[in-house]
Enzyme design. Structure first.
Site, PDB file in Angstrom:
ATOM      1  N   PRO A  58       6.735  -9.710   0.391  1.00  0.00           N
ATOM      2  CG  PRO A  58       6.077  -9.494  -1.847  1.00  0.00           C
ATOM      3  CD  PRO A  58       5.646 -10.019  -0.524  1.00  0.00           C
ATOM      4  CG  ASN A  59      10.187  -5.667  -1.835  1.00  0.00           C
ATOM      5  OD1 ASN A  59      11.288  -6.097  -2.164  1.00  0.00           O
ATOM      6  ND2 ASN A  59       9.191  -5.547  -2.689  1.00  0.00           N
ATOM      7  NE  ARG A  83       9.544  -1.412  -0.506  1.00  0.00           N
ATOM      8  CZ  ARG A  83       8.319  -1.875  -0.439  1.00  0.00           C
ATOM      9  NH1 ARG A  83       7.920  -2.562   0.599  1.00  0.00           N
ATOM     10  NH2 ARG A  83       7.491  -1.672  -1.431  1.00  0.00           N
ATOM     11  CE1 TYR A  88       5.231   0.133   2.446  1.00  0.00           C
ATOM     12  CE2 TYR A  88       7.096   1.019   1.249  1.00  0.00           C
ATOM     13  CZ  TYR A  88       5.848   0.442   1.254  1.00  0.00           C
ATOM     14  OH  TYR A  88       5.213   0.181   0.061  1.00  0.00           O
ATOM     15  CG  ASN A 110       2.289  -6.102   5.092  1.00  0.00           C
ATOM     16  OD1 ASN A 110       2.007  -6.095   3.910  1.00  0.00           O
ATOM     17  ND2 ASN A 110       2.840  -5.061   5.692  1.00  0.00           N
ATOM     18  CB  ALA A 147       3.471  -5.964  -4.324  1.00  0.00           C
ATOM     19  CG  HIS A 174      -2.018  -4.459  -4.467  1.00  0.00           C
ATOM     20  ND1 HIS A 174      -2.920  -3.852  -3.612  1.00  0.00           N
ATOM     21  CD2 HIS A 174      -0.792  -4.179  -3.974  1.00  0.00           C
ATOM     22  CE1 HIS A 174      -2.254  -3.216  -2.667  1.00  0.00           C
ATOM     23  NE2 HIS A 174      -0.965  -3.400  -2.865  1.00  0.00           N
ATOM     24  CD  GLU A 229      -5.785  -6.883   2.911  1.00  0.00           C
ATOM     25  OE1 GLU A 229      -5.308  -6.089   2.089  1.00  0.00           O
ATOM     26  OE2 GLU A 229      -6.952  -7.323   2.822  1.00  0.00           O
ATOM     27  CG  HIS A 234      -1.762  -3.351   3.665  1.00  0.00           C
ATOM     28  ND1 HIS A 234      -0.996  -4.116   2.813  1.00  0.00           N
ATOM     29  CD2 HIS A 234      -3.031  -3.826   3.575  1.00  0.00           C
ATOM     30  CE1 HIS A 234      -1.781  -4.998   2.224  1.00  0.00           C
ATOM     31  NE2 HIS A 234      -3.013  -4.849   2.671  1.00  0.00           N
ATOM     32  CB  SER A 279       1.560   2.727   3.425  1.00  0.00           C
ATOM     33  OG  SER A 279       1.277   1.732   2.463  1.00  0.00           O
ATOM     34  NE  ARG A 306       2.004   3.767  -0.996  1.00  0.00           N
ATOM     35  CZ  ARG A 306       2.879   2.779  -0.993  1.00  0.00           C
ATOM     36  NH1 ARG A 306       2.744   1.768  -0.161  1.00  0.00           N
ATOM     37  NH2 ARG A 306       3.899   2.794  -1.827  1.00  0.00           N
TER      38      ARG A 306
END
Length: 147
Positions: free
Chosen positions: A10-11, A18, A23, A74, A77, A80, A98, A100, A102, A107
């Site tokens: 997502p996103n 964004r 990012y 990736n 969200a 999590h 996996e 990411h 960031s 964070r």
């Protein structure tokens, strides 16, 4: 390893728009072009998939088990809290890395927890778009060490 699937959750279709401070400024298309070129330089084929929908990501993981030799994921969200994605990764029995953009450990507290990490062969976090390339390298290393 012949064919890799790179999956964006997502996103991630909004890369470059964004929160560029987190990012990066590179667009979704430019990141994907770099990934595809990198995979081709390794003599492999690559497909890229993005969805904002958990079920679509799960369906793609299920489909991937018969088509791809490895996946760079990736999950955004969903990392999590999606036990459904975790279970899909465990079920398909092909290596998944996996990744990411960031550093999820630097964070917000909730981002440090990954429910998918234990069913992936490696977690790479915090290298921006290079996280994807490192994920590809991790798949290749895994394959080399498995043989």
């Amino acid at each position: 390893m012949k064919k890799i699937l790179v999956m964006h959750g997502p996103n991630l279709n909004l890369l470059g728009e964004r929160e560029p401070g987190i990012y990066g400024n590179d667009s979704y298309d430019s990141v994907n072009n770099e990934i595809v070129e990198y995979v081709a330089s390794k003599g492999l084929k690559c497909d890229v998939f993005q969805s904002n929908h958990e079920g679509a990501l799960i369906d793609k993981l299920h489909e991937a088990r018969k088509i791809y030799d490895g996946i760079v994921l990736n999950a955004g969200a969903y990392t999590h809290y999606s036990y459904a994605i975790r279970d899909a990764i465990a079920a398909i029995k092909i290596p998944v890395v996996e990744v990411h953009l960031s550093d999820i450990h630097a964070r917000e507290g909730f981002r440090a927890n990954s429910v998918i990490e234990e069913v992936c062969i490696k977690q790479i976090s915090g290298f921006g778009k290079k996280s994807y390339l490192l994920g590809i390298d991790a798949l290749l290393d895994f394959e080399e060490n498995r043989n």
